[in-house]
Design a protein around this motif. Structure first.
Motif, short mmCIF file in Angstrom:
data_model
loop_
_atom_site.label_atom_id
_atom_site.label_comp_id
_atom_site.label_asym_id
_atom_site.label_seq_id
_atom_site.Cartn_x
_atom_site.Cartn_y
_atom_site.Cartn_z
N MET A 1 0.86 -1.06 0.01
CA MET A 1 -0.17 0.13 0.08
C MET A 1 0.86 1.29 0.14
O MET A 1 1.63 1.55 0.81
CB MET A 1 -0.92 -0.02 1.09
CG MET A 1 -1.80 -0.91 1.26
SD MET A 1 -3.00 -0.97 2.48
CE MET A 1 -2.20 -1.37 3.95
N SER A 2 0.69 2.14 -0.96
CA SER A 2 1.59 3.21 -0.88
C SER A 2 0.80 4.13 -1.73
O SER A 2 -0.21 4.19 -2.67
CB SER A 2 2.59 3.05 -1.61
OG SER A 2 2.91 2.91 -2.96
N PHE A 3 1.22 5.47 -1.79
CA PHE A 3 0.85 6.93 -2.27
C PHE A 3 1.92 7.42 -3.34
O PHE A 3 2.87 7.72 -2.39
CB PHE A 3 0.16 7.89 -1.41
CG PHE A 3 -0.77 6.94 -0.40
CD1 PHE A 3 -2.22 6.77 -0.91
CD2 PHE A 3 -0.19 6.91 0.84
CE1 PHE A 3 -2.96 6.36 0.01
CE2 PHE A 3 -1.31 6.15 1.59
CZ PHE A 3 -2.55 5.92 1.25
N ASP A 15 -1.42 8.96 -6.89
CA ASP A 15 -2.10 7.42 -7.25
C ASP A 15 -2.07 6.52 -5.73
O ASP A 15 -1.07 6.65 -5.00
CB ASP A 15 -1.07 6.72 -7.98
CG ASP A 15 -1.05 7.27 -9.54
OD1 ASP A 15 -2.10 7.03 -10.12
OD2 ASP A 15 -0.10 8.06 -9.95
N VAL A 16 -3.18 5.93 -5.50
CA VAL A 16 -3.44 5.13 -4.34
C VAL A 16 -3.18 3.52 -4.79
O VAL A 16 -4.18 3.14 -5.58
CB VAL A 16 -4.86 5.47 -3.83
CG1 VAL A 16 -4.95 4.63 -2.65
CG2 VAL A 16 -4.89 6.70 -3.66
N GLU A 17 -2.08 3.02 -4.13
CA GLU A 17 -1.95 1.59 -4.84
C GLU A 17 -2.30 0.56 -3.58
O GLU A 17 -1.85 0.85 -2.45
CB GLU A 17 -0.69 1.52 -4.89
CG GLU A 17 0.00 2.19 -6.29
CD GLU A 17 1.28 1.97 -6.63
OE1 GLU A 17 1.77 0.83 -6.42
OE2 GLU A 17 2.00 2.62 -7.39
N GLY A 18 -3.30 -0.36 -3.94
CA GLY A 18 -3.69 -1.27 -2.92
C GLY A 18 -4.84 -0.62 -2.28
O GLY A 18 -5.97 -0.67 -2.69
N GLN A 19 -5.07 -0.47 -1.16
CA GLN A 19 -6.15 0.34 -0.41
C GLN A 19 -6.03 1.57 0.28
O GLN A 19 -4.97 1.80 0.97
CB GLN A 19 -6.39 -0.80 0.83
CG GLN A 19 -6.64 -2.44 0.24
CD GLN A 19 -7.18 -3.37 1.41
OE1 GLN A 19 -8.07 -3.47 1.44
NE2 GLN A 19 -6.00 -4.07 1.81
N LEU A 20 -7.24 2.19 0.65
CA LEU A 20 -7.24 3.46 1.40
C LEU A 20 -7.92 2.98 2.53
O LEU A 20 -9.05 3.00 2.54
CB LEU A 20 -7.54 4.45 0.56
CG LEU A 20 -7.90 5.82 1.22
CD1 LEU A 20 -6.68 6.23 1.92
CD2 LEU A 20 -8.58 6.87 0.45
N ILE A 21 -7.36 2.81 3.69
CA ILE A 21 -8.06 2.17 4.68
C ILE A 21 -7.58 2.81 6.14
O ILE A 21 -6.64 3.86 6.00
CB ILE A 21 -8.07 0.65 4.89
CG1 ILE A 21 -6.42 0.38 4.92
CG2 ILE A 21 -8.53 0.09 3.68
CD1 ILE A 21 -6.12 -0.95 5.17
N VAL A 22 -8.14 2.54 7.16
CA VAL A 22 -7.81 3.15 8.52
C VAL A 22 -6.54 3.17 8.69
O VAL A 22 -5.92 4.12 9.30
CB VAL A 22 -8.62 2.40 9.60
CG1 VAL A 22 -8.56 1.01 9.65
CG2 VAL A 22 -8.61 3.04 11.00
N GLY A 23 -5.89 2.15 8.36
CA GLY A 23 -4.17 2.00 8.69
C GLY A 23 -3.45 3.11 7.89
O GLY A 23 -2.20 3.15 8.49
N ARG A 49 -5.39 1.88 -9.33
CA ARG A 49 -4.57 0.62 -8.76
C ARG A 49 -5.19 0.44 -7.20
O ARG A 49 -4.46 -0.03 -6.58
CB ARG A 49 -3.26 0.88 -8.85
CG ARG A 49 -2.73 0.87 -10.44
CD ARG A 49 -1.18 1.23 -10.13
NE ARG A 49 -0.51 0.04 -10.07
CZ ARG A 49 0.81 -0.13 -10.09
NH1 ARG A 49 1.46 1.10 -10.41
NH2 ARG A 49 1.34 -1.01 -9.87
N THR A 50 -6.53 0.93 -7.00
CA THR A 50 -7.03 0.82 -5.85
C THR A 50 -8.13 -0.51 -5.46
O THR A 50 -9.11 -0.41 -6.29
CB THR A 50 -7.64 2.10 -5.16
OG1 THR A 50 -6.61 3.05 -5.56
CG2 THR A 50 -8.02 2.16 -3.68
#
Lengths: 110, 146
Positions: A1-3, A15-23, A49-50
């Motif tokens: 997960m990265s930005f 670009d948000v790669e993976g998930q955008l979540i509480v963590g 890519r999210t």
């Protein structure tokens, strides 16, 4: 997960790669606010890519949208997959954000 | 609740994704259509776990979150219990009302209630039970956005 943060002319693209979540929502918030403090006013968050956004991720987008507008800026979202679009529709956040089908469409909307 | 799956999680947000992936895998093994249940189960379990860790257990790393799940022929049931004092789920405002749309929080329980087929809380308010049926319900056909 990265930005990943890039610039195209005067638009800051995240670009948000993976998930955008509480963590990891705080990391996105800090990156956008840093650019806002640096003078950036046009922001595009690309979700091509999210895989998933949770309610905390939706919340940070709402919060950032408000902060960007307070500084006279604009925020666009692009490339939501079907699941993500469903979440925006269920929460009616599709009425709060300007959502584009593609990166190019979003870039040309500024 | 007699559960097939019992997970005792640390009060650590990093544990959420692994637990969700495990439950999704178990549903897939049981023949559930992941295209249909994938988003719903992910949202339900993710939101319930993050609520339990952030609010119920108040980020206290000494506390734990209990996940009990049963994957049956017709439905999957997941119960998430924290060690907190509980809350009143009926006190939450509707986040989709125009006046609430620009609030950053308050969408987790709403999404759970919208996407799961049945949602119940215990009296104390520290345990949520969510049921998702294998086949779409009639209510879903009416409420799912087009």
């Amino acid at each position: 997960m990265s930005f990943a943060v890039n610039r195209q002319n005067d638009v800051i693209i995240i670009d948000v790669e993976g998930q955008l979540i509480v963590g990891n929502r705080q990391e996105l918030k800090e990156k956008v606010l840093q650019e806002l403090e640096g003078g950036g006013r046009k922001f595009l968050i690309d979700f091509a890519r999210t895989g998933y956004i949770d309610s905390s991720g939706l919340g940070v987008l709402v919060s950032l949208s408000k902060k960007i507008r307070e500084q006279g800026g604009e925020l666009r979202l692009a490339n939501l997959n079907e699941d993500l679009r469903t979440l925006f529709e269920l929460t009616k956040l599709d009425t709060l954000f300007q959502i584009s089908k593609s990166r190019d469409e979003a870039l040309s909307s500024f | 609740m007699s559960a097939d799956i019992v997970l005792e999680l640390p009060n650590d947000l990093r544990a959420i994704e692994r637990a969700v992936e495990y439950l999704l895998a178990r549903c897939s093994e049981a023949g559930f259509d992941c295209d249909r249940v994938g988003l719903k189960l992910r949202v339900g379990v993710t939101e319930a776990l993050s609520n339990a860790m952030l609010y119920g257990n108040a980020r206290d790393p000494r506390k734990r979150v209990l996940v009990e799940a049963t994957v049956a022929a017709e439905s999957v049931t997941v119960r998430v219990t924290d060690e907190g004092h509980g809350f009143d789920p009926d006190s939450l405002p509707d986040p989709t009302l125009p006046g609430n749309l620009s609030r950053p929080g308050g969408r987790g329980i709403y999404l759970i209630r919208t996407l799961m087929d049945r949602v119940e809380f215990n009296e104390r308010g520290n345990s949520i039970t969510m049921v998702l049926h294998r086949e779409p319900s009639g209510a879903e056909a009416r409420s799912w956005p087009q």
